[in-house]
Design an enzyme around this catalytic site. Structure first.
Site, PDB file in Angstrom:
ATOM      1  N   ASP A 450      36.041 -26.116  13.195  1.00 42.63           N
ATOM      2  CA  ASP A 450      34.630 -25.838  13.669  1.00 42.63           C
ATOM      3  C   ASP A 450      33.941 -26.963  13.044  1.00 42.63           C
ATOM      4  O   ASP A 450      34.593 -27.564  12.070  1.00 42.63           O
ATOM      5  CB  ASP A 450      34.111 -24.646  13.304  1.00 42.63           C
ATOM      6  CG  ASP A 450      32.651 -24.220  13.288  1.00 42.63           C
ATOM      7  OD1 ASP A 450      32.279 -24.693  14.010  1.00 42.63           O
ATOM      8  OD2 ASP A 450      32.095 -23.460  12.389  1.00 42.63           O
ATOM      9  N   ASP A 649      34.603 -20.680   9.777  1.00 40.40           N
ATOM     10  CA  ASP A 649      34.123 -19.720   8.583  1.00 40.40           C
ATOM     11  C   ASP A 649      32.947 -18.904   9.007  1.00 40.40           C
ATOM     12  O   ASP A 649      32.446 -18.096   8.149  1.00 40.40           O
ATOM     13  CB  ASP A 649      33.724 -20.768   7.597  1.00 40.40           C
ATOM     14  CG  ASP A 649      32.438 -21.503   7.852  1.00 40.40           C
ATOM     15  OD1 ASP A 649      32.064 -21.387   9.131  1.00 40.40           O
ATOM     16  OD2 ASP A 649      31.380 -21.754   6.982  1.00 40.40           O
ATOM     17  N   ASP A 653      33.669 -17.533  14.787  1.00 44.24           N
ATOM     18  CA  ASP A 653      35.089 -18.192  14.848  1.00 44.24           C
ATOM     19  C   ASP A 653      36.011 -16.983  14.669  1.00 44.24           C
ATOM     20  O   ASP A 653      37.319 -17.345  14.937  1.00 44.24           O
ATOM     21  CB  ASP A 653      35.244 -18.985  13.457  1.00 44.24           C
ATOM     22  CG  ASP A 653      34.233 -20.135  13.552  1.00 44.24           C
ATOM     23  OD1 ASP A 653      34.055 -20.763  14.577  1.00 44.24           O
ATOM     24  OD2 ASP A 653      33.588 -20.550  12.560  1.00 44.24           O
TER      25      ASP A 653
END
Length: 761
Positions: A450, A649, A653
């Protein structure tokens, strides 16, 4: 967490500190009369002492087997499958009762076994003839010396062996109990009822041989092996012990009148105000209320540089305050602190089973019955074909086979390496949830990452507000920031902070709604406000063509652009920049050198994502990705035969983290991300992924070495014990030597596993 604004509405589930309780609402009790309990502070009616807040109830300690973690008991005891002593599931400081007991039995057995051995060996010295000199007392002296060794010092071995039989789970204690029991029982029979034995088993002098020295020495050597093993297993928990030692024993709590009292850590409750002096450890997680300092968090994160902290900043229990003193408000206490959660996570990982353990389990399933069959076969062949006294040779061969083939080394091969590897990872700021993640990590060839909070700092700042149409800049920012104030996403906090810096007062947002993966909507000052990405605007039929041109240059510079609409009309853009972490470029280089393909998957716009990827040299970019898009990408790569790790995080996700072969969560992110991942990076530094992958490779190599040692040892040891070398050397392997070899094989496996503590990462 993705850098795109459209996901941040889900971050309301992020950890938050409980609201401080008032002292009045707490249950208080007397430290000398715990039966005295009341709501709020006061004095004990029995002794007059000031009542203290009642400590939270602790979870009852449960016990599990280090080799069979599915075995869980409420009380200590032995594992019904392998006979090993159960260990507490919750790590605790203090002595090891099992080690103390084994050590005590070992030191009692040593002089008795040496005395028996001296008698037995002394009778073989030419001219000494102890048996002739002592007569019938010779055997009785050996029996008297051997009995406490076999029945007291080794009594627990027979209990474990019997449990293995009644539980239909043959293990090393089955073989030890059979071997030593056969030697001791035969010797006792020969001593008490010599006439009941056939002539064929007697020696040339007509006396039946006794093997008290073999039984006693074997028990002593097994005890030695257990002591060495328990000490080594204790060293594997040093990482946990070090973590436990981080928490101070007491905290300095401030009373309502401003006075100070020292209380046990268990007595601290959420909302308490605590003083932390220079050089002291921070007692619990919380927030600085007054003062400023720098805090050394290296023992938890591995980062050597102290971090500057001031009022409003969070602090973590177990870290060390540096030169400045401060007052903090307790947040998470007891088992809810980060330190307690880390200890629990590491302990669970050390007890988990790697898939490779299945190989050892399958072998052990048939190994013990096969060894018993070999021992029976050896006894039969020596009784039939062996030289005189044939039955004596047969008994020696059978006992040697049973002893030398104990599968202790095979059973320890995987758990020992896992325990050491997971503990080493904890010391490096890499928390491994289970052994399967540790095993799989070395085979990962694609890493999905990410952007926000993973590649970037996750602490963005407002860079521009560009209104469109009749609305002015201050009004646009007021509407957007008021709606954002209901979210905890880093982008939302940046916008709210930017409004505060410009002295713009916020309004209350009503009808707030988080549109997962898209953005937010609500009513502010009587206006319908919609903020998010271009996908959301198109979905709502809002024409963004007029200000998309203004957004594009900012995206190309790596800024995140948030689109805003008011009352169904395009209203402008708000731009936020999130700096790339200082360590990210080095982390990407290390991961490329390790052979990983790095793919960025983010909800941010394509131009912003490509700008960041271009700076870092990332191989592939998937932008404007919804949570389900990330999950689908993981599945597609897996169908292509790739081993996929996902690093993120945020709440959005979590599906991809759970679906990936290995999910890697940033310790600075949300709880749901860490609960979905197999690995957590305490500091959120991607360089730790490279270290974790290297740790995985070295741990798995260590396990394979251990399994090789165990298999080769048993493959060579059993035939030798059965007497295959007798035609060459003219002698059988002594059961005592077999016991020493068995203990050394276990120690060698443990020693090899402990090498991981010194491995360079």
């Amino acid at each position: 967490m993705t850098n795109e604004h459209h996901c941040h509405g889900n971050h309301d589930t992020k950890r938050s500190q409980p609201a401080p309780e008032t002292a009045k609402g707490k249950t208080h009790t007397c430290p000398m009369h715990p039966d005295v309990r009341q709501e709020g502070p006061g004095d004990c009616p029995k002794c007059g002492m000031a009542l203290e807040p009642e400590a939270p109830v602790r979870q009852r300690t449960q016990y599990t087997c280090p080799m069979h973690p599915e075995i869980i008991r409420d009380e200590p005891g032995d594992c019904p499958k392998c006979g090993m002593a159960l260990e507490p599931m919750t790590p605790a400081a203090g002595g090891d009762e099992e080690l103390d007991a084994m050590t005590r039995r070992f030191w009692v057995s040593v002089p008795l076994s040496l005395a028996i051995l001296a008698l037995a060996m002394g009778d073989m010295v030419p001219g000494l003839h102890l048996q002739d000199w002592l007569g019938s007392a010779f055997g009785w002296i050996q029996a008297i010396l051997a009995t406490p060794v076999v029945l007291w010092a080794g009594g627990n071995f027979f209990v474990r062996g019997w449990k293995s039989v009644i539980n239909a789970s043959p293990n090393m204690w089955t073989l030890i109990a059979l071997g030593t029991g056969a030697a001791y029982g035969f010797s006792l029979l020969a001593l008490l009822l010599p006439d009941a034995l056939p002539e064929a088993i007697r020696g040339h002098d007509g006396e039946a041989p006794v093997y008290f020295e073999s039984a006693a020495v074997i028990i002593t050597l097994v005890l030695l092996g257990q002591v060495l093993e328990l000490r080594a297993r204790g060293r594997t928990s040093q990482a946990l012990s070090a973590l436990l030692d981080l928490a101070p024993a007491i905290a300095h709590r401030l009373r309502d009148d401003g006075s100070e009292e020292d209380v046990a850590l268990d007595s601290v409750q959420s909302g308490d105000r605590l003083r932390v002096r220079p050089g002291e450890k921070i007692p619990v997680d919380g927030t600085i209320a007054e003062g400023r300092s720098s805090v050394d968090e290296s023992m938890l994160t591995g980062e050597p540089m102290p971090l500057s902290k001031q009022a409003g900043d969070g602090v973590t229990g177990g870290t060390v305050n540096q030169e400045g003193g401060f007052i903090m408000t307790a947040g998470q206490v007891g088992d809810d602190t980060l330190l307690a959660r880390i200890v629990d996570m590491v302990a669970q990982a050390q007890r988990s089973r790697a898939p490779i353990q299945g190989l050892a389990d399958r072998v052990a399933g048939w190994f013990v019955p096969a060894v018993v069959a070999v021992a029976v076969l050896a006894f039969a062949l020596w009784s039939w074909l062996g030289p005189d006294p044939a039955l004596a040779h047969a008994l020696v061969a059978a006992v040697s086979v049973l002893i030398i083939a104990c599968p202790c080394a095979l059973g320890l091969a995987t758990p020992m390496s896992i325990m050491v590897g997971v503990g080493r990872g904890a010391g490096e700021g890499v928390l491994i949830r289970d052994a399967e993640a540790l095993e799989t990590l070395e085979r990962v060839d694609v890493l999905l990452v990410d952007k926000t909070g993973t590649l970037t700092e996750g602490r963005p700042r407002l860079t521009a507000v560009a209104p469109h149409g009749d609305i002015d800049e201050s009004t646009l920012l007021r509407l957007v920031a008021s709606l954002e104030s209901a979210s905890e996403h880093p982008l939302a906090r940046a916008i709210v902070a930017g409004a505060a810096d410009r002295d713009i007062a916020l309004a209350e947002a009503g009808d707030f709604e988080s549109l997962t993966g898209k953005g937010l909507r609500g009513r502010v000052d009587g206006h319908d406000v919609l903020i998010g990405n271009a996908y959301l605007m198109r979905e709502q039929g809002i024409d963004t063509g007029d200000f998309e041109a203004a957004a594009q240059p900012r995206r190309e510079r790596g800024e995140t652009v948030i689109l805003a609409a008011v009352d169904g009309q395009a209203a402008g853009i708000v731009a936020v920049a999130d700096p790339i972490k200082d360590t990210t470029a080095e982390a990407v280089r290390m991961l490329h050198e390790a052979g990983l393909r790095i793919v960025m998957v983010t909800g941010d716009s394509a131009s912003t994502a490509h700008a960041v990827a271009g700076q870092l040299g990332i191989d592939e970019v998937h932008a404007e990705a919804l949570p389900e898009t990330k999950h689908e990408l993981v599945e597609r790569l897996q169908r292509e035969g790739r081993r996929v790790a996902m690093a993120g995080d945020g709440v959005n996700d979590a599906p991809a983290l759970a679906r990936a072969d290995v999910g890697i969560a940033m310790g600075t992110g949300t709880d749901i991300a860490m609960e979905s991942a197999g690995v957590t990076l305490v500091r959120g530094d991607l360089r730790a992924i490279a270290r974790a992958r290297l740790l995985s490779a070295r741990t798995m190599r260590n396990i394979r070495q251990n399994l090789f040692f165990a298999f080769v040892y048993n493959a060579a040891g059993v035939p030798i014990a059965a007497g295959i070398l007798y035609p060459l050397v003219g002698a059988l392997l002594s059961p005592m030597i077999a016991a020493a070899a068995m203990s050394l094989s276990s120690v060698s496996v443990i020693g090899n596993a402990l090498r991981l503590r010194r491995a360079t990462l």
